[in-house]
Each structure stands twice: as C-alpha cells, then as structure tokens.
Design an enzyme around this catalytic site. Structure first.
Site, mmCIF file in Angstrom:
data_model
loop_
_atom_site.group_PDB
_atom_site.id
_atom_site.type_symbol
_atom_site.label_atom_id
_atom_site.label_comp_id
_atom_site.label_asym_id
_atom_site.label_seq_id
_atom_site.Cartn_x
_atom_site.Cartn_y
_atom_site.Cartn_z
ATOM 1 N N CYS A 68 -2.879 8.459 -1.030
ATOM 2 C CA CYS A 68 -4.026 7.885 -1.718
ATOM 3 C C CYS A 68 -4.229 8.699 -2.972
ATOM 4 O O CYS A 68 -4.402 9.913 -2.892
ATOM 5 C CB CYS A 68 -5.256 7.921 -0.833
ATOM 6 S SG CYS A 68 -6.725 7.362 -1.707
ATOM 7 N N ASN A 81 -0.747 5.437 5.084
ATOM 8 C CA ASN A 81 -1.354 4.577 6.098
ATOM 9 C C ASN A 81 -0.866 5.007 7.473
ATOM 10 O O ASN A 81 0.157 5.675 7.610
ATOM 11 C CB ASN A 81 -0.898 3.127 5.899
ATOM 12 C CG ASN A 81 -1.452 2.513 4.644
ATOM 13 O OD1 ASN A 81 -0.939 2.731 3.565
ATOM 14 N ND2 ASN A 81 -2.509 1.752 4.782
ATOM 15 N N HIS A 130 -6.012 4.993 7.160
ATOM 16 C CA HIS A 130 -5.102 5.980 6.576
ATOM 17 C C HIS A 130 -5.171 7.222 7.469
ATOM 18 O O HIS A 130 -6.188 7.467 8.123
ATOM 19 C CB HIS A 130 -5.505 6.297 5.130
ATOM 20 C CG HIS A 130 -5.149 5.196 4.160
ATOM 21 N ND1 HIS A 130 -4.169 5.340 3.208
ATOM 22 C CD2 HIS A 130 -5.619 3.941 4.010
ATOM 23 C CE1 HIS A 130 -4.064 4.210 2.508
ATOM 24 N NE2 HIS A 130 -4.944 3.339 2.970
ATOM 25 N N ASP A 177 0.837 -1.204 0.000
ATOM 26 C CA ASP A 177 0.000 0.000 0.000
ATOM 27 C C ASP A 177 0.868 1.249 0.000
ATOM 28 O O ASP A 177 0.518 2.261 -0.620
ATOM 29 C CB ASP A 177 -0.917 0.000 1.228
ATOM 30 C CG ASP A 177 -2.184 0.809 1.021
ATOM 31 O OD1 ASP A 177 -2.343 1.389 -0.063
ATOM 32 O OD2 ASP A 177 -3.024 0.853 1.937
ATOM 33 N N HIS A 211 -8.005 -0.923 8.780
ATOM 34 C CA HIS A 211 -7.012 -0.407 7.833
ATOM 35 C C HIS A 211 -7.201 1.106 7.760
ATOM 36 O O HIS A 211 -8.021 1.621 7.008
ATOM 37 C CB HIS A 211 -7.271 -1.079 6.477
ATOM 38 C CG HIS A 211 -6.339 -0.675 5.384
ATOM 39 N ND1 HIS A 211 -5.278 -1.463 4.978
ATOM 40 C CD2 HIS A 211 -6.306 0.407 4.573
ATOM 41 C CE1 HIS A 211 -4.652 -0.887 3.974
ATOM 42 N NE2 HIS A 211 -5.246 0.260 3.708
HETATM 43 P P1 HMG Z 1 -9.377 -4.432 -16.861
HETATM 44 O O1 HMG Z 1 -8.662 -3.497 -17.769
HETATM 45 O O2 HMG Z 1 -10.864 -4.366 -16.779
HETATM 46 O O3 HMG Z 1 -8.909 -5.913 -17.137
HETATM 47 O O4 HMG Z 1 -8.775 -4.190 -15.422
HETATM 48 P P2 HMG Z 1 -9.504 -7.031 -18.063
HETATM 49 O O5 HMG Z 1 -10.017 -8.108 -17.204
HETATM 50 O O6 HMG Z 1 -10.440 -6.414 -19.074
HETATM 51 O O7 HMG Z 1 -8.197 -7.511 -18.846
HETATM 52 C C1 HMG Z 1 -7.484 -6.624 -19.689
HETATM 53 C C2 HMG Z 1 -6.035 -7.080 -19.823
HETATM 54 O O8 HMG Z 1 -5.419 -7.038 -18.530
HETATM 55 C C3 HMG Z 1 -5.907 -8.532 -20.294
HETATM 56 O O9 HMG Z 1 -4.700 -8.580 -21.096
HETATM 57 C C4 HMG Z 1 -5.668 -9.303 -19.040
HETATM 58 O O10 HMG Z 1 -4.927 -10.489 -19.228
HETATM 59 C C5 HMG Z 1 -4.829 -8.300 -18.229
HETATM 60 P P3 HMG Z 1 -4.776 -8.575 -22.692
HETATM 61 O O11 HMG Z 1 -5.620 -9.786 -23.029
HETATM 62 O O12 HMG Z 1 -5.446 -7.275 -23.061
HETATM 63 O O13 HMG Z 1 -3.349 -8.664 -23.054
HETATM 64 N N1 HMG Z 1 -5.006 -8.553 -16.795
HETATM 65 C C6 HMG Z 1 -3.969 -8.714 -15.938
HETATM 66 N N2 HMG Z 1 -2.633 -8.689 -16.092
HETATM 67 C C7 HMG Z 1 -1.883 -8.932 -14.999
HETATM 68 N N3 HMG Z 1 -2.401 -9.194 -13.773
HETATM 69 C C8 HMG Z 1 -3.721 -9.200 -13.584
HETATM 70 C C9 HMG Z 1 -4.570 -8.957 -14.692
HETATM 71 N N4 HMG Z 1 -5.901 -8.914 -14.831
HETATM 72 C C10 HMG Z 1 -6.151 -8.665 -16.109
HETATM 73 N N5 HMG Z 1 -4.232 -9.462 -12.367
HETATM 74 C C11 HMG Z 1 -8.205 -5.030 -13.242
HETATM 75 C C12 HMG Z 1 -9.282 -4.916 -14.294
HETATM 76 C C13 HMG Z 1 -8.872 -5.522 -11.969
HETATM 77 C C14 HMG Z 1 -7.154 -6.010 -13.719
HETATM 78 C C15 HMG Z 1 -7.561 -3.626 -13.035
HETATM 79 O O14 HMG Z 1 -8.588 -2.731 -12.759
HETATM 80 C C16 HMG Z 1 -6.556 -3.593 -11.932
HETATM 81 O O15 HMG Z 1 -5.483 -4.176 -12.036
HETATM 82 N N6 HMG Z 1 -6.854 -2.840 -10.821
HETATM 83 C C17 HMG Z 1 -5.958 -2.800 -9.690
HETATM 84 C C18 HMG Z 1 -6.094 -1.499 -8.972
HETATM 85 C C19 HMG Z 1 -5.227 -1.496 -7.725
HETATM 86 O O16 HMG Z 1 -4.314 -2.285 -7.572
HETATM 87 N N7 HMG Z 1 -5.527 -0.561 -6.780
HETATM 88 C C20 HMG Z 1 -4.805 -0.461 -5.569
HETATM 89 C C21 HMG Z 1 -5.099 -1.549 -4.581
HETATM 90 S S1 HMG Z 1 -6.606 -1.300 -3.670
HETATM 91 C C22 HMG Z 1 -6.148 -0.305 -2.333
HETATM 92 O O17 HMG Z 1 -5.079 0.212 -2.307
HETATM 93 C C23 HMG Z 1 -7.100 -0.150 -1.182
HETATM 94 C C24 HMG Z 1 -6.651 -0.912 0.073
HETATM 95 O O18 HMG Z 1 -5.365 -0.479 0.501
HETATM 96 C C25 HMG Z 1 -7.663 -0.716 1.197
HETATM 97 C C26 HMG Z 1 -8.021 0.763 1.433
HETATM 98 O O19 HMG Z 1 -7.141 1.580 1.769
HETATM 99 O O20 HMG Z 1 -9.208 1.071 1.243
HETATM 100 C C27 HMG Z 1 -6.551 -2.424 -0.214
HETATM 101 MG MG MG Z 2 -5.009 1.303 1.780
#
Ligand code: HMG
Ligand code: MG
Length: 313
Positions: A254, A263, A223, A26, A221
């Site tokens: 964030c 955090n 922040h 994070d 969790h």
């Molecule tokens: P999308 O563009 O809708 O993906 O993203 P898709 O399912 O349409 O796939 C498109 C392409 O992405 C495909 O490749 C997939 O294979 C590839 P292509 O066929 O075009 O070559 N793909 C991936 N590649 C690698 N790893 C993967 C993956 N999935 C699909 N896992 C998706 C949808 C969910 C993947 C995208 O929106 C994403 O990666 N989001 C992540 C956002 C993120 O990490 N945010 C931060 C974490 S959350 C947070 O911090 C909050 C927390 O701390 C708690 C709080 O504080 O509240 C936890």
């Molecule tokens: Mg967080």
C-alpha cells in the site's frame, strides 16, 4: 503436504465462499516494476484455469496516477481475443465516466467504483473531496447499470486511516449505504492499511446489518500489514460473510502504509478454507504455481507463507 483435517468440529461456517481475486489489479498496481502486458495476460489466464471465479483484471484510471496499469485497454483487448466472454466478465476499476467509457468501448460487463470512508483518502486517491467522490460515482454507476453491467462498490479506510486515525463504524456504514443506494450490487469493505482486528470486523458486519445491509451484499478486502488478515477472515466467516478479496502471492502493498505487505494471499486463504471444509472451487497447487510464475517475473520471493511452504519459493 496436504491440509490436515480438523480433529474437532469447527464453529458453523458457510459451506461455500467466493474468492474475488485482485492480484492483477491491487497487487500489480503497487509493485514498483511495471509488468509486461503479456505476463499480465498469462497471470490472469493461469488464475482462471486455477478456478478463481472472479478475477479483477485492471483499472481504467488516469495512467499518470497508476502507471503500472496504463496498459489496461491493451490487456483487456488481448484477453478478449484470447478468452472472449470470460474476459468481458472480469471486473475492472473505474473511478469516473471517462473510465466507464473506456470499459464500455471494449464491451466489458463488470466495473467497480472505489470510494473512501474518509475525507483525506478521497482527496489523496481520487483528487476529490468526500462528497465530490459520490458526485463522480453517481452518473458512473447509473450509466453502468443502464448498460446492464454488474457494479461493485469499494470503500477504503474502513478500519483506520493513516492520516485521520480511527474511523467510526457509523461513518463507514453511512458511506457504504450511499454506494449501495446509488446502485452498487456489492460493497467491498477495505482494510486498506491492514489495521483491522477480529472484533472490529464483527462489529462492522453487525452495524451494516442494523442499517439493513445483509452479509449477502458485503465482501471483505483485507490487507495483511499487521498479520491479521486470516484472523479477520475467520471472524467474518463466523458472522456469515461469503465473499473475500485476495491476491495470489499476497502481491502488492500500500503506497500509504510504508513497508506494508500486500493483500491477503489467495493461497493462504484457500489453505485455511480447506482446513475448515469450506468449498472454493480453487485449485491450491495451480494458485501456488501462478505465484511462483509471478515471483520469477518480478524477481522477488512471494509474501505468502503457503507458497513458501509448498514451493520452497
Ligand atoms: P483528476 O486529475 O482530478 O482528473 O484525477 P480530471 O477529472 O481533472 O481529468 C484530468 C485529465 O485526466 C483529463 O485529461 C481526463 O480526460 C483524464 P486531459 O483533458 O487533461 O487530457 N482522465 C482520465 N484518463 C484516463 N482514464 C480515466 C480518466 N479520468 C480522467 N479514468 C482521477 C481524478 C479519479 C482520474 C484520478 O485521481 C485517478 O485516476 N485516481 C485513481 C487512483 C487509483 O487508481 N488508486 C488505486 C485504486 S483504489 C485501491 O487500491 C483501494 C482498494 O484496493 C480497496 C482498499 O484496499 O481499500 C480498491
Ligand atoms: Mg486494496
């Protein structure tokens, strides 16, 4: 300087708390600099040596969405080579089956899915509607459990959302129960933009209890955007929560809350818990050393008050 002993008998507190370290994930996902993989591995092994029982190492998300963590497979490979099973047990974020497959390929044993309590953030963070996010998690969680993995469920925007404003407690409980019923073993309630206050935290825990979810299944969790993270932690301790997420040095921020600090800092949390007589098994000085190491790597001073006080950092 050591933590002064309390001159009075504090309110009842859990004897022991688990600190779930999220700095490498994070924290670093929100830094503008991309940290070299060797520095990340060093940060994580230092945190392990400092006694952190759980260290969330990275995310198997789309590298275009979070370029800071695009080296996830390389990092985990490096750590597995260096520290073996301890690395395999470190949780990693996976949003979908593709992410899970990447974690399974490396023999990892602990994943976390991450959902949103609100429609807008589900779309912005996952490119899915509120309902579609659960459809994406369902096979991911089922397959992870079938493979014998531990699964954590995160829920974001539990205490407020920058687009939707106030988020009703019942809405959060409904979303959280869905993740737990799906098979998540633990639910981490995210105050993503740091707006929670102490009474809200206690009301949230009470609402989950009413829905049959005890504090043994919850983590908090926080922040620190509005400087409330320690007060919120204290409020959660008073109602029996024993798992808290924190990030060494208070790294991160964030992307959805401009000028937000990161955090809750691990060392700030350890300082407070020591003063309260709550065990963590964490070596405060070693965490501060890690914070200083990362501050040097990132070329900036730590956000943590305790690191600044102890290390003059
Ligand atoms: P999308 O563009 O809708 O993906 O993203 P898709 O399912 O349409 O796939 C498109 C392409 O992405 C495909 O490749 C997939 O294979 C590839 P292509 O066929 O075009 O070559 N793909 C991936 N590649 C690698 N790893 C993967 C993956 N999935 C699909 N896992 C998706 C949808 C969910 C993947 C995208 O929106 C994403 O990666 N989001 C992540 C956002 C993120 O990490 N945010 C931060 C974490 S959350 C947070 O911090 C909050 C927390 O701390 C708690 C709080 O504080 O509240 C936890
Ligand atoms: Mg967080």
């Amino acid at each position: 300087m050591t933590v002064p002993a309390a001159p009075f008998t504090p309110a009842p507190m859990p004897e022991r708390v688990t600190i779930y370290e999220v700095g490498p994930r994070d924290g670093l996902q929100n830094e503008s600099a991309v940290v070299p993989v060797a520095v990340k591995a060093e940060m994580i092994t230092r945190l392990l040596d400092a006694g952190l029982p759980v260290i969330e190492a990275t995310s198997f998300v789309h590298p275009k969405w979070v370029p800071q963590l695009a080296d996830a497979a390389e990092l985990m490979g490096l750590l597995v080579d260096r520290i073996g099973d301890a690395a395999r047990r470190m949780p990693v974020l996976v949003p979908n089956e593709k992410g899970l497959d990447r974690a399974l390929d490396l023999g990892l044993e602990h994943v976390a899915v991450f959902g949103s309590a609100t429609e807008t953030f589900a779309q912005k963070n996952l490119n899915r509607s509120y309902d579609e996010q659960f459809a994406m998690f369902e096979p991911t969680v089922r397959r992870a459990r079938d493979a014998g993995m531990d699964v954590r469920g995160y829920l974001s925007m539990c205490f407020g959302d920058p687009w939707e404003g106030a988020v009703p407690v019942e809405q959060v409980v409904r979303a959280g129960v869905r993740l737990l019923e799906m098979g998540a073993g633990q639910l981490s309630l995210g105050d993503t933009i740091g707006v929670a206050t102490a009474g809200h935290v206690q009301a949230m825990v009470a609402a989950f209890a009413e829905a049959g979810v005890g504090v043994d299944r919850l983590a908090m969790h926080f922040h620190d955007t509005y400087g409330q993270a320690l007060a919120n932690t204290h409020a959660a301790l008073q109602v029996g929560v024993t798992t808290f997420d924190a990030s060494a040095g208070g790294l991160g921020g964030c992307p959805y809350a401009k000028s937000a600090t990161g955090n809750l800092a691990t060392e700030d949390l350890v300082w407070m818990l020591r003063g309260l007589g709550v065990e963590t098994g964490v070596d405060l000085d070693a965490v501060v050393d890690t914070t200083v190491f990362m501050a040097d790597a990132l070329g900036k001073s730590p956000a943590s008050a305790v690191a600044r006080a102890l290390a003059g950092a």
